[in-house]
Design a protein around this motif. Structure first.
Motif, PDB file in Angstrom:
ATOM      1  N   ASP A   1       3.019  15.787 -11.817  1.00 32.86           N
ATOM      2  CA  ASP A   1       2.287  16.431 -12.881  1.00 32.86           C
ATOM      3  C   ASP A   1       1.704  17.799 -12.397  1.00 32.86           C
ATOM      4  O   ASP A   1       1.574  18.684 -13.210  1.00 32.86           O
ATOM      5  CB  ASP A   1       1.116  15.567 -12.827  1.00 32.86           C
ATOM      6  N   HIS A   2       1.365  17.904 -11.151  1.00 29.15           N
ATOM      7  CA  HIS A   2       0.517  19.071 -10.636  1.00 29.15           C
ATOM      8  C   HIS A   2       1.641  20.181 -10.882  1.00 29.15           C
ATOM      9  O   HIS A   2       1.237  21.180 -11.552  1.00 29.15           O
ATOM     10  CB  HIS A   2       0.173  18.929  -9.202  1.00 29.15           C
ATOM     11  N   VAL A   3       2.866  19.948 -10.531  1.00 31.09           N
ATOM     12  CA  VAL A   3       3.930  20.920 -10.695  1.00 31.09           C
ATOM     13  C   VAL A   3       4.311  21.240 -12.004  1.00 31.09           C
ATOM     14  O   VAL A   3       4.485  22.552 -12.412  1.00 31.09           O
ATOM     15  CB  VAL A   3       5.196  20.604  -9.869  1.00 31.09           C
ATOM     16  N   GLN A   4       4.227  20.390 -12.738  1.00 33.69           N
ATOM     17  CA  GLN A   4       4.509  20.604 -14.461  1.00 33.69           C
ATOM     18  C   GLN A   4       3.305  21.288 -14.994  1.00 33.69           C
ATOM     19  O   GLN A   4       3.745  22.194 -15.727  1.00 33.69           O
ATOM     20  CB  GLN A   4       4.374  19.155 -14.897  1.00 33.69           C
ATOM     21  N   ASP A   5       1.959  21.059 -14.539  1.00 36.56           N
ATOM     22  CA  ASP A   5       1.106  21.990 -15.090  1.00 36.56           C
ATOM     23  C   ASP A   5       1.205  23.383 -14.650  1.00 36.56           C
ATOM     24  O   ASP A   5       0.740  24.198 -15.396  1.00 36.56           O
ATOM     25  CB  ASP A   5      -0.322  21.402 -14.855  1.00 36.56           C
ATOM     26  N   GLU A   6       1.579  23.612 -13.279  1.00 37.08           N
ATOM     27  CA  GLU A   6       1.697  24.853 -12.732  1.00 37.08           C
ATOM     28  C   GLU A   6       2.826  25.501 -13.456  1.00 37.08           C
ATOM     29  O   GLU A   6       2.659  26.766 -13.985  1.00 37.08           O
ATOM     30  CB  GLU A   6       2.230  24.734 -11.577  1.00 37.08           C
ATOM     31  N   ALA A   7       3.985  24.773 -13.548  1.00 36.35           N
ATOM     32  CA  ALA A   7       4.944  25.449 -14.528  1.00 36.35           C
ATOM     33  C   ALA A   7       4.765  25.715 -15.762  1.00 36.35           C
ATOM     34  O   ALA A   7       5.013  27.015 -16.565  1.00 36.35           O
ATOM     35  CB  ALA A   7       6.205  24.605 -14.538  1.00 36.35           C
ATOM     36  N   ARG A   8       3.820  25.014 -16.799  1.00 39.31           N
ATOM     37  CA  ARG A   8       3.407  25.149 -17.771  1.00 39.31           C
ATOM     38  C   ARG A   8       2.500  26.517 -18.016  1.00 39.31           C
ATOM     39  O   ARG A   8       2.621  27.180 -18.863  1.00 39.31           O
ATOM     40  CB  ARG A   8       2.585  24.006 -18.341  1.00 39.31           C
TER      41      ARG A   8
ATOM     42  N   ASP B   1       9.468  20.692  -3.321  1.00 38.38           N
ATOM     43  CA  ASP B   1       9.514  20.013  -1.632  1.00 38.38           C
ATOM     44  C   ASP B   1       8.119  19.926  -0.848  1.00 38.38           C
ATOM     45  O   ASP B   1       7.788  18.916  -0.475  1.00 38.38           O
ATOM     46  CB  ASP B   1      10.474  20.779  -0.907  1.00 38.38           C
ATOM     47  N   LYS B   2       7.249  21.201  -1.158  1.00 36.23           N
ATOM     48  CA  LYS B   2       6.314  21.392  -0.495  1.00 36.23           C
ATOM     49  C   LYS B   2       5.430  20.153  -0.682  1.00 36.23           C
ATOM     50  O   LYS B   2       4.512  19.380  -0.060  1.00 36.23           O
ATOM     51  CB  LYS B   2       5.645  22.645  -0.547  1.00 36.23           C
ATOM     52  N   GLU B   3       5.099  19.733  -1.973  1.00 34.70           N
ATOM     53  CA  GLU B   3       4.132  18.761  -2.634  1.00 34.70           C
ATOM     54  C   GLU B   3       4.597  17.472  -2.037  1.00 34.70           C
ATOM     55  O   GLU B   3       3.932  16.853  -1.592  1.00 34.70           O
ATOM     56  CB  GLU B   3       4.336  18.864  -4.056  1.00 34.70           C
ATOM     57  N   TYR B   4       6.020  17.229  -2.110  1.00 39.30           N
ATOM     58  CA  TYR B   4       6.429  16.028  -1.479  1.00 39.30           C
ATOM     59  C   TYR B   4       6.358  15.905   0.062  1.00 39.30           C
ATOM     60  O   TYR B   4       5.887  14.791   0.541  1.00 39.30           O
ATOM     61  CB  TYR B   4       8.073  15.874  -1.853  1.00 39.30           C
ATOM     62  N   ALA B   5       6.338  16.790   0.619  1.00 42.77           N
ATOM     63  CA  ALA B   5       6.296  16.917   2.105  1.00 42.77           C
ATOM     64  C   ALA B   5       4.891  16.634   2.512  1.00 42.77           C
ATOM     65  O   ALA B   5       4.662  15.776   3.499  1.00 42.77           O
ATOM     66  CB  ALA B   5       6.621  18.188   2.667  1.00 42.77           C
TER      67      ALA B   5
ATOM     68  N   GLY C   1       0.830  -1.145  -0.092  1.00 40.08           N
ATOM     69  CA  GLY C   1      -0.073   0.162  -0.042  1.00 40.08           C
ATOM     70  C   GLY C   1       0.820   1.282   0.117  1.00 40.08           C
ATOM     71  O   GLY C   1       0.560   2.195  -0.846  1.00 40.08           O
ATOM     72  N   ALA C   2       1.903   1.166   0.700  1.00 38.50           N
ATOM     73  CA  ALA C   2       2.719   2.453   1.023  1.00 38.50           C
ATOM     74  C   ALA C   2       3.512   2.578  -0.335  1.00 38.50           C
ATOM     75  O   ALA C   2       3.640   3.788  -0.723  1.00 38.50           O
ATOM     76  CB  ALA C   2       3.756   2.317   2.093  1.00 38.50           C
ATOM     77  N   ILE C   3       3.841   1.743  -0.764  1.00 39.38           N
ATOM     78  CA  ILE C   3       4.761   1.720  -2.027  1.00 39.38           C
ATOM     79  C   ILE C   3       3.723   2.556  -3.357  1.00 39.38           C
ATOM     80  O   ILE C   3       4.162   3.237  -3.940  1.00 39.38           O
ATOM     81  CB  ILE C   3       5.434   0.356  -2.690  1.00 39.38           C
ATOM     82  N   ALA C   4       2.618   1.787  -3.345  1.00 37.18           N
ATOM     83  CA  ALA C   4       1.680   2.091  -4.558  1.00 37.18           C
ATOM     84  C   ALA C   4       1.161   3.736  -4.204  1.00 37.18           C
ATOM     85  O   ALA C   4       1.253   4.362  -5.135  1.00 37.18           O
ATOM     86  CB  ALA C   4       0.853   1.297  -4.507  1.00 37.18           C
ATOM     87  N   PHE C   5       0.927   3.712  -2.947  1.00 36.23           N
ATOM     88  CA  PHE C   5       0.494   5.117  -2.483  1.00 36.23           C
ATOM     89  C   PHE C   5       1.622   6.266  -2.815  1.00 36.23           C
ATOM     90  O   PHE C   5       1.335   7.236  -3.581  1.00 36.23           O
ATOM     91  CB  PHE C   5       0.369   5.051  -0.934  1.00 36.23           C
ATOM     92  N   PHE C   6       2.855   5.932  -2.487  1.00 33.66           N
ATOM     93  CA  PHE C   6       3.870   6.755  -2.707  1.00 33.66           C
ATOM     94  C   PHE C   6       4.117   7.130  -4.204  1.00 33.66           C
ATOM     95  O   PHE C   6       4.231   8.348  -4.667  1.00 33.66           O
ATOM     96  CB  PHE C   6       5.348   6.093  -2.025  1.00 33.66           C
ATOM     97  N   ILE C   7       4.156   6.031  -5.084  1.00 30.06           N
ATOM     98  CA  ILE C   7       4.446   6.054  -6.420  1.00 30.06           C
ATOM     99  C   ILE C   7       3.304   7.062  -7.079  1.00 30.06           C
ATOM    100  O   ILE C   7       3.542   7.859  -7.635  1.00 30.06           O
ATOM    101  CB  ILE C   7       4.582   4.808  -7.092  1.00 30.06           C
TER     102      ILE C   7
ATOM    103  N   ARG D   1       3.483  10.810  -5.610  1.00 31.55           N
ATOM    104  CA  ARG D   1       4.448  11.315  -6.077  1.00 31.55           C
ATOM    105  C   ARG D   1       4.439  11.879  -7.664  1.00 31.55           C
ATOM    106  O   ARG D   1       4.871  13.081  -7.941  1.00 31.55           O
ATOM    107  CB  ARG D   1       5.631  10.752  -6.047  1.00 31.55           C
ATOM    108  N   ALA D   2       3.805  10.906  -8.555  1.00 29.95           N
ATOM    109  CA  ALA D   2       3.551  11.130 -10.095  1.00 29.95           C
ATOM    110  C   ALA D   2       2.558  12.430  -9.952  1.00 29.95           C
ATOM    111  O   ALA D   2       2.809  13.185 -10.888  1.00 29.95           O
ATOM    112  CB  ALA D   2       3.163   9.854 -10.626  1.00 29.95           C
ATOM    113  N   ALA D   3       1.435  12.432  -9.272  1.00 26.77           N
ATOM    114  CA  ALA D   3       0.589  13.397  -9.065  1.00 26.77           C
ATOM    115  C   ALA D   3       0.992  14.735  -8.807  1.00 26.77           C
ATOM    116  O   ALA D   3       0.812  15.728  -9.507  1.00 26.77           O
ATOM    117  CB  ALA D   3      -0.714  12.901  -8.193  1.00 26.77           C
ATOM    118  N   ALA D   4       1.951  14.593  -7.999  1.00 26.69           N
ATOM    119  CA  ALA D   4       2.601  15.797  -7.516  1.00 26.69           C
ATOM    120  C   ALA D   4       3.471  16.411  -8.532  1.00 26.69           C
ATOM    121  O   ALA D   4       3.367  17.495  -8.859  1.00 26.69           O
ATOM    122  CB  ALA D   4       3.509  15.757  -6.100  1.00 26.69           C
TER     123      ALA D   4
END
Ligand code: HEC
Length: 302
Positions: A43-50, A208-212, A29-35, A38-41
């Motif tokens: 993507d989110h930052v990438q969209d923001e940057a775009r 970092d904030k997203e990862y935290a 669960g933790a691994i699936a959750f983390f992956i 993290r990918a969502a975070a």
């Protein structure tokens, strides 16, 4: 005492199984959750940057297409009139982003040979510009990097001279407006050619904030799973203790005593159906044994 140990083993067996199942569920669960998070975070930052990069492009376009012609006309620029930094696309975009302090975003335009010394490319930016110049990259490079202990997402776009209008100020100091030379000097930002990649638009967003946040959610998930594990092991082991382990233990004590000293204590008649059947079976066995014994004694007497 031996029976005590075996009885305890049933509970231990159940606990061990629950621990293994939960341990696997927790790790998977933790691994699936983390992956996923993290990918969502990312993507989110990438969209923001775009979106922010598009904002920078819009500011540049607006400055070139609307502000510059208007100011040029009003200030009599063609006749050697005023020069205003505010009409420079690069200046406008950077000035707007300087005011956009929230969120830790940063936007700058860096060149190998800049007009403004502040725009000189860092080693990292120089590397990006050279990659664009070599043609080994498309129009954009993005990724993450560590800067002052902070992980940030960056998006870099090549700045290519595609408009003759750029060369008005960036070809030779003679062609550039005099007030611009007074303000910026004639040391850099010249000799640029059509089609040349001269710099990069660099947009960075801290990630970092997203990862935290992911670690916080992960900690909550872990705590909930551990509580669930504790509750389930209690809920599973308790009835097992009451309905299987305790009656089995009593059954063992009574049958042991009966086999050793021929005791006649009543057998426990409670617990799970299987345990009750076992007790009934043992009781029947005990009775038929007694009858058989009595009959063989009678036969022996005759
Ligand atoms: C009116 C003159 C003028 C025109 C036209 C102009 N620039 Fe500039 N450019 C400047 C000045 C002045 C700066 C320094 C701005 C600052 O203070 O950061 C600059 C900065 C830049 C920078 C940032 C690095 C540096 O040199 O400081 C880039 C990249 C750049 N310009 C590209 C372009 C491109 C591409 C065009 C055409 C679309 C263009 N410029 C048109 C005057 C001009």
């Amino acid at each position: 005492m031996k029976s005590e140990k075996n009885v305890a083993d049933i509970a231990a067996l159940v606990r061990r199984t629950v621990v293994i199942v939960f341990g696997c569920a927790l790790v998977a669960g933790a691994i699936a959750f983390f992956i996923t998070f993290r990918a969502a975070a990312y993507d989110h930052v990438q969209d923001e940057a775009r979106a922010l990069m598009n904002t920078a492009m819009a500011i540049r376009g607006y400055t070139v297409e609307e502000v510059r012609p208007e100011i040029r006309q009003r200030s009599g620029y063609e006749e050697g009139g005023d020069f205003h930094s505010q009409t420079v696309p690069s200046y406008a975009a950077q000035a707007v982003f300087d005011r956009l302090e929230t969120g830790g975003y940063s936007y700058r335009e860096a060149a190998l040979d800049p007009t403004s010394p502040e725009d000189r490319a860092t080693a990292f930016e120089t590397d990006l510009i050279n990659r664009f110049r070599n043609g080994s990259e498309g129009g954009m490079i993005s990724g993450t990097r560590q800067e002052n202990g902070i992980t940030e997402f960056y998006q870099a776009r090549a700045i290519r001279i595609e408009d003759q209008a750029c060369l008005e100020c960036h070809s030779t100091p003679e062609r550039a407006p005099d007030p611009m030379l007074t303000e910026y000097g004639a040391d850099g930002g010249f000799g640029w050619e059509m089609g040349e990649v001269v710099g990069v638009q660099m947009l960075t967003v801290p990630i970092d904030k997203e990862y935290a946040m992911i670690y916080e959610i992960l900690a909550i998930f872990f705590t909930l799973m551990v509580i669930l594990f504790a509750v389930i092991s209690i809920v599973v082991v308790r009835p097992l203790q009451r309905n299987v382990i305790r009656p089995l233990r009593e059954l063992a004590v009574v049958t042991e005593r009966a086999s050793l000293r021929g005791g006649d204590d009543p057998l426990p008649q409670y617990g799970a159906a299987e345990v009750r059947r076992l007790a009934t079976g043992v009781e029947r066995l005990r009775r038929s044994l007694r009858t058989a014994l009595r009959e063989s004694q009678r036969d022996g007497d005759q």
